[in-house]
Design an enzyme around this catalytic site. Structure first.
Site, PDB file in Angstrom:
ATOM      1  N   LYS A  79      17.494 154.587  42.593  1.00 28.27           N
ATOM      2  CA  LYS A  79      17.431 153.416  43.468  1.00 28.27           C
ATOM      3  C   LYS A  79      17.854 153.846  44.868  1.00 28.27           C
ATOM      4  O   LYS A  79      18.777 154.671  45.022  1.00 28.27           O
ATOM      5  CB  LYS A  79      18.365 152.332  42.921  1.00 28.27           C
ATOM      6  CG  LYS A  79      18.290 151.014  43.676  1.00 28.27           C
ATOM      7  CD  LYS A  79      19.115 149.936  42.966  1.00 28.27           C
ATOM      8  CE  LYS A  79      19.054 148.600  43.675  1.00 28.27           C
ATOM      9  NZ  LYS A  79      19.802 147.542  42.960  1.00 28.27           N
ATOM     10  N   SER A 155      17.569 143.295  41.856  1.00 30.61           N
ATOM     11  CA  SER A 155      17.124 144.048  42.997  1.00 30.61           C
ATOM     12  C   SER A 155      16.620 145.451  42.689  1.00 30.61           C
ATOM     13  O   SER A 155      15.986 146.078  43.544  1.00 30.61           O
ATOM     14  CB  SER A 155      18.269 144.151  44.004  1.00 30.61           C
ATOM     15  OG  SER A 155      19.346 144.891  43.450  1.00 30.61           O
ATOM     16  N   SER A 179      21.173 143.016  38.609  1.00 31.78           N
ATOM     17  CA  SER A 179      20.067 143.784  39.196  1.00 31.78           C
ATOM     18  C   SER A 179      19.552 144.958  38.392  1.00 31.78           C
ATOM     19  O   SER A 179      18.525 145.538  38.749  1.00 31.78           O
ATOM     20  CB  SER A 179      20.455 144.288  40.581  1.00 31.78           C
ATOM     21  OG  SER A 179      20.314 143.239  41.497  1.00 31.78           O
TER      22      SER A 179
HETATM   23  N1  GLN Z   1      20.389 138.598  42.521  1.00 31.29           N
HETATM   24  C1  GLN Z   1      21.774 138.755  42.790  1.00 31.29           C
HETATM   25  C2  GLN Z   1      22.000 138.757  44.268  1.00 31.29           C
HETATM   26  O1  GLN Z   1      21.083 138.574  44.962  1.00 31.29           O
HETATM   27  C3  GLN Z   1      22.288 140.040  42.152  1.00 31.29           C
HETATM   28  C4  GLN Z   1      21.884 141.246  42.880  1.00 31.29           C
HETATM   29  C5  GLN Z   1      22.426 142.518  42.297  1.00 31.29           C
HETATM   30  O2  GLN Z   1      22.839 142.576  41.145  1.00 31.29           O
HETATM   31  N2  GLN Z   1      22.459 143.541  43.136  1.00 31.29           N
HETATM   32  O3  GLN Z   1      23.061 138.925  44.763  1.00 31.29           O
END
Ligand code: GLN
Length: 492
Positions: A79, A155, A179
């Protein structure tokens, strides 16, 4: 004798299969790298999983690979918020695009390097990991390889799409509120968020430091165990990394679920849960009962406060963490500013996208004097209540089963407001607030990918993987079949 045709399809194999094949001399690390590179060249224009990818460097590393190491010669995508020495690390943001090259390895990168893995490209993500669809990436659009009109989730959507699209056998993702697990669920792969403290966060661009964890995204549970083994363990450079040796995560994989008490929290199966998700989970719960597990209904009473709590704490931490992006030390710098203040202001205005700005504003607000106690302190207290819910549940059950996401992947561009996106993580966020390990395992019996979330007590990843392995065996391994179907119908 190496098989000259083997390289053609190596990108379809799991890490474990590739490792066995390497040991048997059926093919070489260069064959694997060539196969994955060819798959990326052929398919990634339509999938959009990778932000950058250096074929020459991958092949050079493959030529040098030592296959006697645990992940020797095996490609792993990263990532784009995890530092790897000499590689870009954009976090899906214009702020860091073309302006930043990692001067060091993250803790997980160093461990993967020591385990012999080959760094295979940088995957797309929501900007600074803020989002649930990868649509917040400022740099590229990623589609769900199983259903290309849908989001891959986020994400870590690029990592999920790279693995589900059979471009690479494994990837790392980061999980602050879901994410890793949510995109794994949407793309039909395995995604594991380790216990807080199990895996080093050093060198991972911080979003919300008390919640962030790095974990594997793979096409099998055994592969998740393999990658977790390589990245787990103490790192003196991360003060929140626990000084504990990792147990052997693969040793108990096949111990089954007989006699285990598995809890179904009623709050996670409430109204609003998509009927296909409910049906797929019910089908697996029945199969687990037949395998000898005892199913117990439980309650996690503070669940409904988790999203609100998270959207105070995560932005608060993010607003502090992102203050380092000032146009001076890293990344984008505004042109010809009038003075130092306008240099800060304009660099941040130009470099950050709308969701990141929203989080910074939210976080600054809840930390500001006069509001701190009403929001931040209160949210910390609710976080403790949520953690206690889990402690009480684990006095009654060995593990908890729940949906990963309330719906399958939605259509690209169909989100009408940020709140809708926030709610995508309603089932995953509580786990981060409690610092627990959890995994998403793909279920059969559904038209679109749907994951089952398994949650176990702190530091019990071995049990988590053991249950996940049984769930995998009970569900037809359909990903390969789906991908062939998807390719036929969507021409990629
Ligand atoms: N969707 C959540 C956010 O926008 C979690 C994102 C994540 O786990 N990095 O914060």
């Amino acid at each position: 004798m190496p098989n000259p045709h083997a390289a053609m399809s190596l990108h379809n194999q799991t890490l474990s299969q590739l490792r066995d094949g390497l040991k048997q001399g059926s093919f070489t690390p260069v064959d694997i790298a060539e196969s994955c590179i060819a798959a990326v060249r052929q398919h990634d224009e339509s999938i959009g999983a990778f932000l950058s990818f250096d074929a020459e460097a991958i092949l050079a590393a493959a030529r040098q690979a030592d296959i006697s190491l645990p992940l020797g010669g095996l490609p792993i995508a990263m990532k784009d918020n995890i530092n790897v020495l000499g590689q870009p690390c954009t976090c899906g943001s214009k702020f860091l695009e073309n302006t930043y090259t990692s001067p060091y390895d993250a803790g997980v990168s160093r461990k993967l390097r020591e385990a012999g893995a080959i760094f295979f490209g940088r995957t797309n993500m929501d900007e600074f990991a803020m989002g649930s669809s990868t649509e917040n990436s400022a740099l590229c659009r990623t589609v769900n390889p199983i259903a290309p009109d849908r989001i891959p989730g986020g994400s870590s959507g690029g990592s999920a799409a790279a693995v589900a699209g059979h471009l690479v056998p494994a990837a790392l993702g980061s999980d602050t509120g879901g994410s890793i697990r949510q995109p794994a669920s949407h793309c039909g792969i395995v995604g594991l968020k380790p216990s807080y403290g199990r895996v080093s966060r050093y060198g991972v661009v911080a979003f919300a430091s008390s919640l962030d964890q790095i974990g594997p995204m793979t096409r099998s549970v055994a592969d998740a165990a393999l990658v977790l083994q390589a990245i787990a363990g103490h790192d003196a450079q991360d003060s929140t990394s626990l000084p504990l040796a990792a147990p052997d995560f693969s040793a108990t994989l096949h111990h089954g679920v007989k006699g285990l008490r598995l809890g179904l929290p009623k709050e996670y199966f409430a109204e609003g849960l998509d009927s296909a998700v409910r049906a797929a989970i019910n089908a697996t719960v029945e199969k687990l009962t037949a395998e000898g597990a005892e199913i117990v209904e439980i309650s996690l009473p503070h669940t409904s406060y988790a999203v609100a709590t998270y959207y105070i704490l995560a932005p608060a931490e993010a607003s502090s963490n992102l203050s380092r992006f000032d146009g001076i030390r890293y990344g984008h710098r505004a042109n010809a500013p009038a003075d130092i203040l306008s240099l800060y202001e304009r660099s941040r205005e130009e470099g950050f996208g709308p969701e990141v700005k929203r989080r910074i504003i939210l976080g600054t607000y809840v930390l500001s004097s006069g509001y701190y106690d009403a929001y931040y302190t209160k949210a910390q207290k609710v976080r403790t209540l949520i953690r206690r819910d889990f402690d009480e549940a684990f006095a009654k059950v060995d593990a908890i089963l729940s949906p990963v996401a309330p719906t399958p992947a939605r259509l690209i561009g169909s989100c009408s407001n940020p709140l809708e996106d926030f709610m995508a993580d309603v089932c995953t966020i509580p786990v981060n607030l409690a610092g627990l390990p959890a995994i998403s395992v793909p279920l059969a019996d559904a038209a679109l990918p749907i994951g089952l979330q398994i949650i176990t007590p702190h530091l019990s990843e071995a049990l988590l993987l053991q249950i996940a392995q049984t769930v995998e065996q009970l569900n037809v391994w359909w990903s390969s079949a789906m991908i062939i179907l998807a390719r036929k119908s969507r021409k990629w």
